[in-house]
Enzyme design. Sequence first.
Site, short mmCIF file in Angstrom:
data_model
loop_
_atom_site.label_atom_id
_atom_site.label_comp_id
_atom_site.label_asym_id
_atom_site.label_seq_id
_atom_site.Cartn_x
_atom_site.Cartn_y
_atom_site.Cartn_z
N ASP A 56 73.56 25.61 -0.14
CA ASP A 56 74.73 26.35 0.53
C ASP A 56 74.25 27.71 0.29
O ASP A 56 74.60 28.78 1.26
CB ASP A 56 76.00 26.41 -0.52
CG ASP A 56 75.89 26.69 -1.80
OD1 ASP A 56 76.19 28.20 -2.00
OD2 ASP A 56 75.63 26.05 -2.82
N HIS B 247 81.07 24.46 -0.39
CA HIS B 247 80.18 25.89 -0.18
C HIS B 247 79.50 25.68 0.99
O HIS B 247 79.45 26.56 1.76
CB HIS B 247 79.61 25.94 -1.36
CG HIS B 247 80.36 26.36 -2.64
ND1 HIS B 247 79.88 26.75 -3.85
CD2 HIS B 247 81.63 26.42 -2.66
CE1 HIS B 247 80.67 27.24 -4.71
NE2 HIS B 247 81.88 26.91 -3.91
#
Length: 161
Positions: free
Chosen positions: A98, A121
């Site tokens: 992420d 995320h």
Amino acid sequence: MCTFLANREVAQRQAKAAQSFLAQIGYPTDIGIINDQSNPIQKGSSITLLAKTDTDVIIGADAIGEIQKMAEDVGREAAQTLSTELTTQPTVDEFLADMLIPYIALSEGRSVFLTRCITEHIEANIWLMEKMLNVKFNLTKHNSLYRIEKTATDNDDEVYG
């Protein structure tokens, strides 16, 4: 690593449990132990494990101690996560994945990496970068891994100057 828990040998117990788990599945280990005394306000523990694969990929896993959570459980948890990452053979773990999205979005051309799972995320960062920077990401599943690719766009020069 432990802060103000040396007398209970928390770091040693975490390391021993991780080492035992990894040895049972054929991974040799060399785990360093840190008993920190720099923050007298907080007691705590964690373990971070790193492994270098045959293809020179460095994969990590960690676990954090909590009140009423045995040090041995913390060590095993990190070792199990590392084992899962090594078994699936991603190019990055889910926590690095992420964080890479914004950098890849800003880079020119095409970028690709493999990760074990798609987290919220990752999804949020992809959505945000596509909206902000007018780039396109493709997510595809390949066996037990997800391939995340930022494709080159016709307007790369416009987006990046």
